[in-house]
Scaffold this motif. Structure first.
Motif, PDB file in Angstrom:
ATOM      1  N   LYS A   1       0.654  -1.231  -0.024  1.00  0.00           N
ATOM      2  CA  LYS A   1      -0.228   0.127  -0.017  1.00  0.00           C
ATOM      3  C   LYS A   1       1.012   1.242   0.254  1.00  0.00           C
ATOM      4  N   SER A   2       2.072   1.218   0.939  1.00  0.00           N
ATOM      5  CA  SER A   2       2.910   2.306   1.069  1.00  0.00           C
ATOM      6  C   SER A   2       3.438   2.622  -0.541  1.00  0.00           C
ATOM      7  N   LEU A   3       3.785   1.474  -1.119  1.00  0.00           N
ATOM      8  CA  LEU A   3       4.602   1.688  -2.416  1.00  0.00           C
ATOM      9  C   LEU A   3       3.577   2.260  -3.407  1.00  0.00           C
ATOM     10  N   GLN A   4       2.208   1.727  -3.415  1.00  0.00           N
ATOM     11  CA  GLN A   4       1.393   2.441  -4.259  1.00  0.00           C
ATOM     12  C   GLN A   4       1.203   3.950  -4.047  1.00  0.00           C
ATOM     13  N   LYS A   5       1.121   4.497  -2.878  1.00  0.00           N
ATOM     14  CA  LYS A   5       0.979   5.867  -2.777  1.00  0.00           C
ATOM     15  C   LYS A   5       2.306   6.329  -3.223  1.00  0.00           C
TER      16      LYS A   5
ATOM     17  N   ASP B   1       4.319   5.737  -5.636  1.00  0.00           N
ATOM     18  CA  ASP B   1       4.197   5.618  -6.936  1.00  0.00           C
ATOM     19  C   ASP B   1       3.173   6.732  -7.556  1.00  0.00           C
ATOM     20  N   ASP B   2       1.963   6.978  -6.635  1.00  0.00           N
ATOM     21  CA  ASP B   2       1.361   8.087  -7.040  1.00  0.00           C
ATOM     22  C   ASP B   2       1.917   9.442  -6.857  1.00  0.00           C
ATOM     23  N   GLN B   3       2.578   9.799  -5.864  1.00  0.00           N
ATOM     24  CA  GLN B   3       3.300  10.852  -5.474  1.00  0.00           C
ATOM     25  C   GLN B   3       4.341  11.124  -6.545  1.00  0.00           C
ATOM     26  N   LEU B   4       5.107   9.787  -7.021  1.00  0.00           N
ATOM     27  CA  LEU B   4       6.091   9.962  -7.962  1.00  0.00           C
ATOM     28  C   LEU B   4       5.840  10.536  -9.455  1.00  0.00           C
ATOM     29  N   ALA B   5       4.362   9.831  -9.773  1.00  0.00           N
ATOM     30  CA  ALA B   5       3.693  10.272 -10.974  1.00  0.00           C
ATOM     31  C   ALA B   5       3.487  11.775 -10.972  1.00  0.00           C
TER      32      ALA B   5
ATOM     33  N   LEU C   1      11.601  10.903  -3.547  1.00  0.00           N
ATOM     34  CA  LEU C   1      10.675   9.631  -3.884  1.00  0.00           C
ATOM     35  C   LEU C   1      11.229   8.420  -4.443  1.00  0.00           C
ATOM     36  N   GLU C   2      12.032   8.661  -5.511  1.00  0.00           N
ATOM     37  CA  GLU C   2      12.354   7.456  -6.078  1.00  0.00           C
ATOM     38  C   GLU C   2      13.459   6.699  -5.006  1.00  0.00           C
ATOM     39  N   SER C   3      14.262   7.460  -4.342  1.00  0.00           N
ATOM     40  CA  SER C   3      14.824   6.761  -2.932  1.00  0.00           C
ATOM     41  C   SER C   3      13.957   6.243  -1.888  1.00  0.00           C
ATOM     42  N   LYS C   4      13.074   6.888  -1.845  1.00  0.00           N
ATOM     43  CA  LYS C   4      12.149   6.180  -0.841  1.00  0.00           C
ATOM     44  C   LYS C   4      11.286   4.920  -1.248  1.00  0.00           C
ATOM     45  N   ARG C   5      10.914   5.081  -2.762  1.00  0.00           N
ATOM     46  CA  ARG C   5      10.633   3.981  -3.419  1.00  0.00           C
ATOM     47  C   ARG C   5      11.600   2.659  -3.299  1.00  0.00           C
ATOM     48  N   ASP C   6      12.667   2.968  -3.571  1.00  0.00           N
ATOM     49  CA  ASP C   6      13.916   1.980  -3.391  1.00  0.00           C
ATOM     50  C   ASP C   6      14.196   1.143  -2.146  1.00  0.00           C
ATOM     51  N   ARG C   7      13.843   2.076  -1.173  1.00  0.00           N
ATOM     52  CA  ARG C   7      13.810   1.589   0.195  1.00  0.00           C
ATOM     53  C   ARG C   7      12.437   0.631   0.348  1.00  0.00           C
ATOM     54  N   GLU C   8      11.459   0.909  -0.061  1.00  0.00           N
ATOM     55  CA  GLU C   8      10.378   0.129   0.160  1.00  0.00           C
ATOM     56  C   GLU C   8      10.142  -0.959  -0.780  1.00  0.00           C
TER      57      GLU C   8
END
Length: 193
Positions: free
Chosen positions: A88-92, A94-98, A140-147
């Motif tokens: 769920k966190s990853l989906q959020k 991804d939306d923020q990154l878009a 956001l990309e860094s946060k996405r990579d950690r997730e």
């Protein structure tokens, strides 16, 4: 570290009668000599973990899971809950990154328009906006990579525990595999005299 025990029907090699009897008795105790798993999820599990516990308890069937396996099952349910939370966190993210990438595209267009106009003050302001938008995307990309790394860890733990508990097809097939016909093994001395 000791190897995982195999059922007698899955054992390969020449076992003595005593070893066969010991394995058989261990199987009987593992299946019938211990209390069953409790039907209700433990109180310390969270919402998703409790739902997963209930789902598994309803689907157990003839698997030889007993109360001694409860900690491993709780561990599985907890990791499953973590997996769902990370998803769920990853989906959020991804939306923020878009959204951040769309903002970056708009700001870059503004920067190109400012360069075309040639006003140094407008160019400077647009450059600051581009830098901020790029920084937001990078964060956001860094946060996405950690997730994604956390998701990978959760997935590996789930797969290992599911295999140990017989919750995937391969482990259930391995548990229920009938003993195949054994090929006779001859010694070299017996073959060649």
């Amino acid at each position: 570290m000791a190897r995982k025990q195999k059922l007698l029907s899955q054992s390969k090699g020449n076992l003595t009668v005593l070893q066969q009897e010991a394995k058989y008795k261990a199987e009987i105790l593992a299946k019938d000599g211990l209390p069953n798993l409790q039907k209700t999820p433990p109180h310390h599990l969270t919402g998703v973990a409790k739902q997963e516990y209930k789902r598994i308890i309803q689907s157990l069937g003839e698997l030889p899971l007993r109360n001694l396996d409860r900690a491993e099952l709780e561990n599985y349910c907890t990791w499953y809950s973590i997996y769902k939370s990370i998803s769920k966190s990853l989906q959020k993210i991804d939306d923020q990154l878009a959204n951040a990438e769309q903002t970056l595209a708009v700001v870059e267009d503004e920067f190109q328009q400012a360069e075309a106009i040639g006003s140094s003050e407008i160019i400077k302001s647009a450059a600051i906006k581009v830098g901020g938008a790029e920084s937001a995307c990078d964060q956001l990309e860094s946060k996405r990579d950690r997730e994604i790394s956390r998701l990978d860890k959760a997935t590996k733990n789930i797969k290992g525990l599911a295999s140990d508990l017989g919750l995937n097809v391969n482990s259930r097939m391995q548990m229920n595999m009938p003993k195949g016909e054994e090929k006779e093994h001859h010694s070299l001395k017996g073959m060649f005299g």
